[in-house]
Scaffold this motif. Sequence first.
Motif, PDB file in Angstrom:
ATOM      1  N   PRO A 100       0.764  -1.283   0.106  1.00 60.34           N
ATOM      2  CA  PRO A 100       0.063  -0.032   0.108  1.00 60.34           C
ATOM      3  C   PRO A 100       0.791   1.010   0.007  1.00 60.34           C
ATOM      4  O   PRO A 100       2.134   1.009   0.375  1.00 60.34           O
ATOM      5  CB  PRO A 100      -0.901  -0.024   1.206  1.00 60.34           C
ATOM      6  CG  PRO A 100      -0.584  -1.510   1.791  1.00 60.34           C
ATOM      7  CD  PRO A 100       0.729  -2.021   1.049  1.00 60.34           C
ATOM      8  N   ASN A 101       0.320   2.294  -0.567  1.00 60.61           N
ATOM      9  CA  ASN A 101       1.217   3.593  -0.446  1.00 60.61           C
ATOM     10  C   ASN A 101       0.969   4.052   0.919  1.00 60.61           C
ATOM     11  O   ASN A 101       2.169   4.889   1.233  1.00 60.61           O
ATOM     12  CB  ASN A 101       0.272   4.464  -1.461  1.00 60.61           C
ATOM     13  CG  ASN A 101       0.422   4.455  -2.879  1.00 60.61           C
ATOM     14  OD1 ASN A 101       1.413   3.689  -3.455  1.00 60.61           O
ATOM     15  ND2 ASN A 101      -0.697   4.308  -3.690  1.00 60.61           N
ATOM     16  N   SER A 102       0.390   3.981   1.677  1.00 61.99           N
ATOM     17  CA  SER A 102       0.157   4.285   3.051  1.00 61.99           C
ATOM     18  C   SER A 102      -0.486   3.245   4.043  1.00 61.99           C
ATOM     19  O   SER A 102      -1.230   2.550   3.604  1.00 61.99           O
ATOM     20  CB  SER A 102      -0.554   5.655   3.167  1.00 61.99           C
ATOM     21  OG  SER A 102      -0.946   5.888   4.515  1.00 61.99           O
ATOM     22  N   TRP A 103       0.229   3.452   5.239  1.00 55.89           N
ATOM     23  CA  TRP A 103      -0.286   2.030   6.262  1.00 55.89           C
ATOM     24  C   TRP A 103      -1.193   2.664   7.014  1.00 55.89           C
ATOM     25  O   TRP A 103      -1.817   2.061   8.063  1.00 55.89           O
ATOM     26  CB  TRP A 103       1.037   1.438   6.707  1.00 55.89           C
ATOM     27  CG  TRP A 103       1.832   0.659   5.963  1.00 55.89           C
ATOM     28  CD1 TRP A 103       3.077   0.906   5.449  1.00 55.89           C
ATOM     29  CD2 TRP A 103       1.592  -0.646   5.634  1.00 55.89           C
ATOM     30  NE1 TRP A 103       3.295   0.008   4.642  1.00 55.89           N
ATOM     31  CE2 TRP A 103       2.686  -1.158   4.862  1.00 55.89           C
ATOM     32  CE3 TRP A 103       0.526  -1.537   5.773  1.00 55.89           C
ATOM     33  CZ2 TRP A 103       2.708  -2.483   4.256  1.00 55.89           C
ATOM     34  CZ3 TRP A 103       0.645  -2.918   5.223  1.00 55.89           C
ATOM     35  CH2 TRP A 103       1.620  -3.278   4.567  1.00 55.89           C
ATOM     36  N   ASP A 104      -1.673   3.816   6.968  1.00 59.22           N
ATOM     37  CA  ASP A 104      -2.777   4.491   7.611  1.00 59.22           C
ATOM     38  C   ASP A 104      -4.044   3.848   7.391  1.00 59.22           C
ATOM     39  O   ASP A 104      -4.419   3.843   6.361  1.00 59.22           O
ATOM     40  CB  ASP A 104      -2.875   5.994   7.210  1.00 59.22           C
ATOM     41  CG  ASP A 104      -3.756   6.814   8.205  1.00 59.22           C
ATOM     42  OD1 ASP A 104      -4.189   6.200   9.352  1.00 59.22           O
ATOM     43  OD2 ASP A 104      -4.073   7.818   7.788  1.00 59.22           O
ATOM     44  N   PRO A 105      -4.604   3.187   8.456  1.00 60.54           N
ATOM     45  CA  PRO A 105      -5.751   2.443   8.414  1.00 60.54           C
ATOM     46  C   PRO A 105      -6.938   3.458   7.646  1.00 60.54           C
ATOM     47  O   PRO A 105      -7.745   2.864   7.105  1.00 60.54           O
ATOM     48  CB  PRO A 105      -6.069   2.159   9.767  1.00 60.54           C
ATOM     49  CG  PRO A 105      -4.989   2.146  10.500  1.00 60.54           C
ATOM     50  CD  PRO A 105      -4.208   3.276   9.835  1.00 60.54           C
ATOM     51  N   VAL A 106      -7.038   4.729   8.072  1.00 69.02           N
ATOM     52  CA  VAL A 106      -8.396   5.386   7.475  1.00 69.02           C
ATOM     53  C   VAL A 106      -7.897   5.773   6.209  1.00 69.02           C
ATOM     54  O   VAL A 106      -8.922   5.552   5.363  1.00 69.02           O
ATOM     55  CB  VAL A 106      -8.039   6.917   8.205  1.00 69.02           C
ATOM     56  CG1 VAL A 106      -9.169   7.822   7.817  1.00 69.02           C
ATOM     57  CG2 VAL A 106      -8.351   6.438   9.837  1.00 69.02           C
ATOM     58  N   ALA A 107      -6.650   5.800   5.443  1.00 67.36           N
ATOM     59  CA  ALA A 107      -6.274   6.192   4.153  1.00 67.36           C
ATOM     60  C   ALA A 107      -6.868   4.858   3.442  1.00 67.36           C
ATOM     61  O   ALA A 107      -7.275   5.014   2.072  1.00 67.36           O
ATOM     62  CB  ALA A 107      -4.937   6.521   4.357  1.00 67.36           C
ATOM     63  N   ILE A 108      -6.404   3.562   4.012  1.00 70.85           N
ATOM     64  CA  ILE A 108      -6.514   2.280   3.283  1.00 70.85           C
ATOM     65  C   ILE A 108      -8.137   2.100   3.100  1.00 70.85           C
ATOM     66  O   ILE A 108      -8.743   1.766   2.395  1.00 70.85           O
ATOM     67  CB  ILE A 108      -5.853   1.004   4.012  1.00 70.85           C
ATOM     68  CG1 ILE A 108      -4.599   1.274   3.852  1.00 70.85           C
ATOM     69  CG2 ILE A 108      -6.375  -0.293   3.602  1.00 70.85           C
ATOM     70  CD1 ILE A 108      -3.573   0.280   4.894  1.00 70.85           C
ATOM     71  N   PHE A 109      -9.004   2.497   4.471  1.00 71.42           N
ATOM     72  CA  PHE A 109     -10.154   2.328   4.479  1.00 71.42           C
ATOM     73  C   PHE A 109     -10.939   3.057   3.154  1.00 71.42           C
ATOM     74  O   PHE A 109     -11.782   2.710   2.701  1.00 71.42           O
ATOM     75  CB  PHE A 109     -10.777   2.491   5.700  1.00 71.42           C
ATOM     76  CG  PHE A 109     -12.293   2.175   5.925  1.00 71.42           C
ATOM     77  CD1 PHE A 109     -13.005   1.159   6.016  1.00 71.42           C
ATOM     78  CD2 PHE A 109     -13.126   3.388   5.904  1.00 71.42           C
ATOM     79  CE1 PHE A 109     -14.293   0.930   6.063  1.00 71.42           C
ATOM     80  CE2 PHE A 109     -14.455   3.066   6.143  1.00 71.42           C
ATOM     81  CZ  PHE A 109     -15.004   1.965   6.129  1.00 71.42           C
ATOM     82  N   ASN A 110     -10.588   4.207   3.123  1.00 71.39           N
ATOM     83  CA  ASN A 110     -11.147   5.249   2.249  1.00 71.39           C
ATOM     84  C   ASN A 110     -10.963   4.836   0.706  1.00 71.39           C
ATOM     85  O   ASN A 110     -11.548   4.872  -0.168  1.00 71.39           O
ATOM     86  CB  ASN A 110     -10.638   6.575   2.563  1.00 71.39           C
ATOM     87  CG  ASN A 110     -11.287   7.339   3.819  1.00 71.39           C
ATOM     88  OD1 ASN A 110     -12.222   6.857   4.044  1.00 71.39           O
ATOM     89  ND2 ASN A 110     -10.553   8.147   4.360  1.00 71.39           N
ATOM     90  N   SER A 111      -9.563   4.438   0.651  1.00 65.93           N
ATOM     91  CA  SER A 111      -9.233   3.938  -0.862  1.00 65.93           C
ATOM     92  C   SER A 111     -10.035   2.618  -1.138  1.00 65.93           C
ATOM     93  O   SER A 111     -10.637   2.351  -2.470  1.00 65.93           O
ATOM     94  CB  SER A 111      -7.886   3.702  -0.738  1.00 65.93           C
ATOM     95  OG  SER A 111      -7.438   2.645   0.143  1.00 65.93           O
ATOM     96  N   LEU A 112     -10.411   1.784  -0.231  1.00 64.20           N
ATOM     97  CA  LEU A 112     -11.409   0.473  -0.279  1.00 64.20           C
ATOM     98  C   LEU A 112     -12.658   0.857  -0.693  1.00 64.20           C
ATOM     99  O   LEU A 112     -13.393   0.523  -1.644  1.00 64.20           O
ATOM    100  CB  LEU A 112     -11.235  -0.417   0.811  1.00 64.20           C
ATOM    101  CG  LEU A 112     -10.009  -0.982   1.032  1.00 64.20           C
ATOM    102  CD1 LEU A 112     -10.098  -2.014   2.211  1.00 64.20           C
ATOM    103  CD2 LEU A 112      -9.570  -2.191  -0.165  1.00 64.20           C
ATOM    104  N   LEU A 113     -13.087   1.795  -0.115  1.00 69.43           N
ATOM    105  CA  LEU A 113     -14.560   2.395  -0.295  1.00 69.43           C
ATOM    106  C   LEU A 113     -14.411   3.227  -1.801  1.00 69.43           C
ATOM    107  O   LEU A 113     -15.551   3.303  -2.447  1.00 69.43           O
ATOM    108  CB  LEU A 113     -14.874   3.611   0.740  1.00 69.43           C
ATOM    109  CG  LEU A 113     -15.347   2.891   2.174  1.00 69.43           C
ATOM    110  CD1 LEU A 113     -15.556   4.069   2.942  1.00 69.43           C
ATOM    111  CD2 LEU A 113     -16.042   1.617   1.973  1.00 69.43           C
TER     112      LEU A 113
END
Length: 240
Positions: free
Chosen positions: A224-237
């Motif tokens: 992932p480009n970022s390991w920030d959970p919020v950023a990963i969750f938003n990218s999945l959405l």
Amino acid sequence: MSEASPGASVVRSSGLIKNLLYFQIGCALLAVAAASLLIVVGWLPNFLSFLNLTPTFLRYSAELAGFYGLVFLLVGLIGPPASPRDYYGGVALVALAIFALEASHDLPGRRGFAFGPGTAPFMFAIALGALGLGVAATGLTVKGPGIDRFYFRGPFFITLSVVVFAWMVRPLGLVIASFLSILACAGATPESRIVETLIWGAVLTAFCCLLFPVALNLPLQLWPNSWDPVAIFNSLLSFR
């Protein structure tokens, strides 16, 4: 000479059709294919414009409906295939090849001797279609097993693995997406074991990482480009 009765004529003509239902389905599908093709070329008004269907979708629908129309029409005329499993399995392979050809229609490298992103999908689709035609022809003439009972588990988990990979490869990278996709695919059989699945998942994931980004030099990110959970969750959405 006495004229033949209309009833006898109807009987003789209906004897050419072995399965009336399949014959009618085939004729209906061919009619749908012809109508879709005429809309694509502009010879018929697009009465489906309220659905916002693209010409590409209509062209693919015409190809698929026409192909399956011929499949059902053939069974209606000559009767059930000698090996239904092989016949309909080969037909499904040809349909998949048609989809692959249509999906890679706009990719360069499909014509001439110039290689490009569309060369490999085109070659594999042609090979798959030819193989499917051979299997279907064998199933039509050589006696074999019938169609077994349908089990939902296998197709569900195989489809789920494809969806998981397509959904997660951008936000999570190739490593995580491949590993989770392999784990989902392992659920297709009750014979899978957790330890074996984890080992094979790691091996196949490493193979994918060596094949696509390294050997084929494809621009796929591994992590992932970022390991920030919020950023990963938003990218999945924001899957698109």
